[in-house]
Enzyme design. Structure first.
Site, short mmCIF file in Angstrom:
data_model
loop_
_atom_site.label_atom_id
_atom_site.label_comp_id
_atom_site.label_asym_id
_atom_site.label_seq_id
_atom_site.Cartn_x
_atom_site.Cartn_y
_atom_site.Cartn_z
N ARG A 1 -40.60 -4.24 60.99
CA ARG A 1 -40.83 -3.40 61.82
C ARG A 1 -42.32 -2.93 61.09
O ARG A 1 -42.68 -3.01 60.19
CB ARG A 1 -40.11 -2.57 61.70
CG ARG A 1 -38.54 -2.99 62.35
CD ARG A 1 -37.11 -1.78 62.44
NE ARG A 1 -36.95 -1.25 61.67
CZ ARG A 1 -36.66 0.38 61.23
NH1 ARG A 1 -37.08 0.79 61.09
NH2 ARG A 1 -36.73 -0.09 59.54
N TYR B 1 -41.48 12.07 49.03
CA TYR B 1 -42.07 11.47 49.20
C TYR B 1 -43.16 11.40 48.48
O TYR B 1 -43.60 9.94 47.90
CB TYR B 1 -42.24 11.23 50.96
CG TYR B 1 -42.97 10.11 51.26
CD1 TYR B 1 -42.64 9.06 51.66
CD2 TYR B 1 -44.10 10.55 52.09
CE1 TYR B 1 -43.03 8.08 51.88
CE2 TYR B 1 -45.13 9.31 52.57
CZ TYR B 1 -44.14 8.78 52.67
OH TYR B 1 -45.27 7.24 53.26
N SER C 1 -50.28 6.56 50.65
CA SER C 1 -50.35 7.49 51.77
C SER C 1 -50.92 8.57 51.69
O SER C 1 -50.89 8.62 50.33
CB SER C 1 -48.23 8.11 52.16
OG SER C 1 -48.41 8.92 52.94
N LYS D 1 -45.28 7.97 46.16
CA LYS D 1 -46.53 7.67 46.62
C LYS D 1 -47.78 7.82 46.19
O LYS D 1 -48.60 7.26 46.17
CB LYS D 1 -46.88 7.96 47.80
CG LYS D 1 -45.56 7.73 49.17
CD LYS D 1 -45.74 5.59 48.74
CE LYS D 1 -44.62 5.41 50.25
NZ LYS D 1 -44.73 3.84 50.74
N ALA E 1 -44.37 12.65 45.92
CA ALA E 1 -44.22 11.89 44.89
C ALA E 1 -44.29 10.70 44.29
O ALA E 1 -45.26 9.74 43.35
CB ALA E 1 -43.48 12.74 43.63
P1 NAP Z 1 -41.01 1.67 59.37
O1 NAP Z 1 -41.60 1.28 60.56
O2 NAP Z 1 -39.57 2.32 58.90
O3 NAP Z 1 -40.22 -0.07 58.20
C1 NAP Z 1 -40.13 0.08 57.18
C2 NAP Z 1 -39.52 -1.26 56.65
O4 NAP Z 1 -39.21 -1.60 55.36
C3 NAP Z 1 -38.60 -1.65 57.46
O5 NAP Z 1 -38.65 -3.22 57.63
C4 NAP Z 1 -37.56 -1.88 56.47
O6 NAP Z 1 -36.25 -2.62 56.73
C5 NAP Z 1 -38.45 -1.95 55.44
N1 NAP Z 1 -36.89 -1.34 54.24
C6 NAP Z 1 -37.07 -0.44 53.59
N2 NAP Z 1 -36.15 -0.03 53.28
C7 NAP Z 1 -35.89 -1.40 51.94
C8 NAP Z 1 -35.54 -2.24 51.52
N3 NAP Z 1 -34.59 -1.39 50.23
N4 NAP Z 1 -35.98 -3.16 51.46
C9 NAP Z 1 -36.72 -4.16 51.88
N5 NAP Z 1 -36.76 -3.19 52.70
C10 NAP Z 1 -36.73 -2.20 53.11
O7 NAP Z 1 -41.88 2.22 58.36
P2 NAP Z 1 -43.81 1.80 58.18
O8 NAP Z 1 -44.03 3.15 58.95
O9 NAP Z 1 -43.53 -0.01 59.37
O10 NAP Z 1 -43.81 2.37 56.44
C11 NAP Z 1 -44.22 0.88 55.96
C12 NAP Z 1 -45.21 1.18 54.45
O11 NAP Z 1 -46.53 2.35 55.54
C13 NAP Z 1 -44.30 2.36 53.93
O12 NAP Z 1 -43.93 1.76 52.40
C14 NAP Z 1 -44.50 3.74 54.30
O13 NAP Z 1 -43.77 4.76 52.95
C15 NAP Z 1 -46.65 4.10 54.36
N6 NAP Z 1 -46.78 4.82 55.03
C16 NAP Z 1 -46.10 4.90 56.80
C17 NAP Z 1 -46.75 5.78 57.52
C18 NAP Z 1 -46.01 6.02 58.76
O14 NAP Z 1 -46.59 7.37 59.31
N7 NAP Z 1 -45.90 5.81 59.64
C19 NAP Z 1 -47.48 6.98 56.89
C20 NAP Z 1 -47.85 6.58 55.73
C21 NAP Z 1 -47.65 5.88 55.18
P3 NAP Z 1 -35.33 -2.90 58.26
O15 NAP Z 1 -35.93 -3.72 59.84
O16 NAP Z 1 -34.45 -3.79 57.91
O17 NAP Z 1 -34.72 -1.30 57.50
#
Ligand code: NAP
Length: 264
Positions: free
Chosen positions: A24, A167, A154, A171, A169
């Site tokens: 995702r 979170y 992040s 990141k 900490a």
């Molecule tokens: P997301 O839409 O919630 O997707 C999270 C992904 O991580 C999913 O594919 C999920 O797999 C996988 N995942 C979660 N826990 C896992 C684990 N223990 N082992 C393996 N896979 C795991 O998140 P996103 O927004 O794309 O975020 C991706 C990265 O960007 C993260 O590190 C997040 O902290 C960072 N980020 C996001 C934002 C934001 O606003 N969205 C901002 C700054 C940074 P499943 O589908 O199987 O659950």
């Protein structure tokens, strides 16, 4: 292919890319863009959402790349080892690791309400998870004297986030971890960089962005470019850091936040 000074710069021809959390959001977008950029194989890791991971795999294959879907909990050492092992077993090599998987517990909790279980869980996935996967990939990269790691931090990891100190900490740790690996691994022809997104329109941010129009306006008013990023807005910089265009960049934290740290 993208040419620069007569050399091909963005072309992952023959390369194998492993992306954690690619079922995702940002990881899924990056999987598709790597496939479009000529990658030979893309490994789509997920934890719980098999169907979503399979859908990404089909799209990757439609772009002409091979896809391998692997269920693995990155916060588990054995699973992380298995994930990298299966990549090598299936594709015979690994060239780029995008250490993207992570969690953001959505409820705002002041430090006095932040219980130990939540703290440990966030650290386990966001910090231990990146350590396990990078350690496994680094062993492969050192052996072949080439490799590229892109981690995902992040805005919170740089300026903190009230109500989400666990979170933030975790990141922040991703940033110093990235810089450490960049220093350690440069001599093996391995680059390690990081993207630090602000708000991105994915499932993770949905609880924070599903708000009244006025509240959303307040959020976007803190972003100089005036909008929340799409997953693709982050996938582009990930591709750049994994490509030859960034060949002299390592240990860098690339902000992908529409300028929002300037207003925080
Ligand atoms: P997301 O839409 O919630 O997707 C999270 C992904 O991580 C999913 O594919 C999920 O797999 C996988 N995942 C979660 N826990 C896992 C684990 N223990 N082992 C393996 N896979 C795991 O998140 P996103 O927004 O794309 O975020 C991706 C990265 O960007 C993260 O590190 C997040 O902290 C960072 N980020 C996001 C934002 C934001 O606003 N969205 C901002 C700054 C940074 P499943 O589908 O199987 O659950």
């Amino acid at each position: 292919s993208f040419f620069f000074g007569g050399e091909v710069m963005i072309d992952f021809d023959g390369r194998v890319i492993l992306i954690t959390g690619a079922s995702r959001g940002i990881g899924a977008a990056a999987a598709l863009r790597f496939a479009e950029s000529g990658a030979r194989g893309v490994v789509i890791n997920y934890h719980r959402n098999q169907e979503a991971a399979e859908t990404v795999a089909r799209a990757v294959e439609r772009s002409g790349a091979g896809a391998l879907v692997v269920k693995a909990d990155i916060s588990d050492r054995a699973d992380s080892k298995m994930l990298v092992g299966k990549t090598i077993e299936h594709f015979g090599r690994l060239d780029v690791l995008v250490a993207n998987a992570g969690v953001w517990p959505p409820d705002e909790r002041m430090i006095t309400e932040l219980d130990e279980d939540q703290w440990n869980e966030t650290m386990r996935i966001n910090v231990n998870g990146i350590y396990y996967v990078c350690r496994e990939a680094a062993a492969v990269f050192i052996g072949q004297r080439s490799g590229n790691i892109v981690t995902v931090s992040s805005t919170a990891g740089q300026r903190g986030e009230a109500g989400h100190s666990d979170y933030a900490a975790s990141k922040g740790a991703v940033i110093s971890f990235t810089k450490s690996l960049a220093s350690e691994l440069g001599k093996f022809n391995i680059r390690v960089n990081c993207v630090a997104p602000g708000w991105v329109d994915t499932d993770m941010a949905a609880p924070a962005l599903k708000v009244t129009e006025a509240e959303l306006k307040r959020i976007t008013s803190m972003i100089p470019v005036g909008r929340v990023a799409s997953a693709d807005d982050v996938a582009g910089p990930i591709i750049f850091l994994a490509s030859e265009l960034s060949r002299h960049i390592t240990g860098e934290i690339l902000n992908v936040n529409g300028g929002s740290v300037l207003c925080g």
